[in-house]
Design a protein around this motif. Sequence first.
Motif, PDB file in Angstrom:
ATOM      1  N   LEU A  98       7.454   9.571  -1.218  1.00  0.00           N
ATOM      2  CA  LEU A  98       6.540   8.514  -1.518  1.00  0.00           C
ATOM      3  C   LEU A  98       7.354   7.229  -1.517  1.00  0.00           C
ATOM      4  O   LEU A  98       7.994   6.834  -1.967  1.00  0.00           O
ATOM      5  CB  LEU A  98       5.578   8.844  -2.704  1.00  0.00           C
TER       6      LEU A  98
ATOM      7  N   GLN B  21       1.047  -1.183   0.015  1.00  0.00           N
ATOM      8  CA  GLN B  21      -0.066   0.061  -0.142  1.00  0.00           C
ATOM      9  C   GLN B  21       0.820   1.137   0.149  1.00  0.00           C
ATOM     10  O   GLN B  21       1.859   1.468   0.922  1.00  0.00           O
ATOM     11  CB  GLN B  21      -0.815  -0.026   1.335  1.00  0.00           C
ATOM     12  N   PRO B  22       0.669   2.321  -1.175  1.00  0.00           N
ATOM     13  CA  PRO B  22       1.709   3.233  -1.122  1.00  0.00           C
ATOM     14  C   PRO B  22       1.200   4.215   0.140  1.00  0.00           C
ATOM     15  O   PRO B  22       0.080   4.284   0.685  1.00  0.00           O
ATOM     16  CB  PRO B  22       1.248   4.047  -2.327  1.00  0.00           C
ATOM     17  N   CYS B  23       2.243   4.739   0.654  1.00  0.00           N
ATOM     18  CA  CYS B  23       2.321   6.101   1.891  1.00  0.00           C
ATOM     19  C   CYS B  23       3.209   7.071   1.384  1.00  0.00           C
ATOM     20  O   CYS B  23       4.117   6.889   0.888  1.00  0.00           O
ATOM     21  CB  CYS B  23       2.444   5.482   3.136  1.00  0.00           C
ATOM     22  N   THR B  24       2.838   8.171   2.256  1.00  0.00           N
ATOM     23  CA  THR B  24       3.876   9.378   2.140  1.00  0.00           C
ATOM     24  C   THR B  24       4.331   9.663   3.434  1.00  0.00           C
ATOM     25  O   THR B  24       3.660   9.429   4.432  1.00  0.00           O
ATOM     26  CB  THR B  24       3.284  10.438   1.623  1.00  0.00           C
ATOM     27  N   VAL B  25       5.716   9.863   3.692  1.00  0.00           N
ATOM     28  CA  VAL B  25       6.394   9.807   4.882  1.00  0.00           C
ATOM     29  C   VAL B  25       6.933  11.393   4.844  1.00  0.00           C
ATOM     30  O   VAL B  25       7.710  11.868   3.484  1.00  0.00           O
ATOM     31  CB  VAL B  25       7.509   8.997   5.316  1.00  0.00           C
TER      32      VAL B  25
ATOM     33  N   ARG C 231       6.412   3.192  -2.230  1.00  0.00           N
ATOM     34  CA  ARG C 231       5.253   2.166  -2.930  1.00  0.00           C
ATOM     35  C   ARG C 231       6.225   1.112  -3.508  1.00  0.00           C
ATOM     36  O   ARG C 231       7.628   1.142  -3.375  1.00  0.00           O
ATOM     37  CB  ARG C 231       4.715   3.013  -4.000  1.00  0.00           C
TER      38      ARG C 231
ATOM     39  N   ALA D  93       8.037   0.419   7.644  1.00  0.00           N
ATOM     40  CA  ALA D  93       6.923  -0.132   6.591  1.00  0.00           C
ATOM     41  C   ALA D  93       7.306  -1.636   6.160  1.00  0.00           C
ATOM     42  O   ALA D  93       6.419  -2.357   6.143  1.00  0.00           O
ATOM     43  CB  ALA D  93       7.019   0.892   5.495  1.00  0.00           C
TER      44      ALA D  93
ATOM     45  N   GLU E 223       8.567  15.486   1.587  1.00  0.00           N
ATOM     46  CA  GLU E 223       7.889  14.635   1.576  1.00  0.00           C
ATOM     47  C   GLU E 223       8.404  13.313   0.486  1.00  0.00           C
ATOM     48  O   GLU E 223       8.704  13.624  -0.653  1.00  0.00           O
ATOM     49  CB  GLU E 223       6.346  14.833   1.103  1.00  0.00           C
TER      50      GLU E 223
END
Length: 183
Positions: free
Chosen positions: A17, A4-8, A19, A121, A15
């Motif tokens: 991404l 599941q992609p997420c932004t940190v 993925r 992650a 920021e």
Amino acid sequence: MQIQPCTVRLKDGREVLLRSPEAADAQALLDYMRVTSGETHFMARYPEECQATVEQETGFIEALTGHPQNFMIVAMLSGELVGGCSVMAVSGHIKTRHRGSLGISVEQKAWGGLGTAMIEAALRQAKENGFTQVELGVFADNDRARYLYRKLGFTEMGCIPKAFCLKDGTYRDEVQMVKFLTD
């Protein structure tokens, strides 16, 4: 396996991404591996040893996408691939399929929290994928990485003397670490 992609957010506010890699990332992955392999001596390869073709890298990405347990996370900073973290089964044998091997590298320009975010992650995904322990090897003189791994719950379990021989003829030991994902 697709994640599941997420932004940190990095410590400096940028920021990133996180993925799964896509087939279109093959050339960027090859370029990134050459960069990280030349920035420090802490990688297991030199830049000139990154000789996979775009077709071979595309095949690797496609194999990962269809694998039920193995996965990779790429880090995209302003559209540029600057990091990668993977967990691969040590083997497919029944006796060892609970063990995952973690590998990670981050371009120096993206240092500042990205390694932590990627490993966190990856550990969540590894547990979800059925791994009960994640292992890694790290250059004994890579104090920054060893600190990070210990901070994230990895324990040093042993050392392989002279595991790496650098071009200048000097040797570096490799520290073996493990994190158990069971409660």
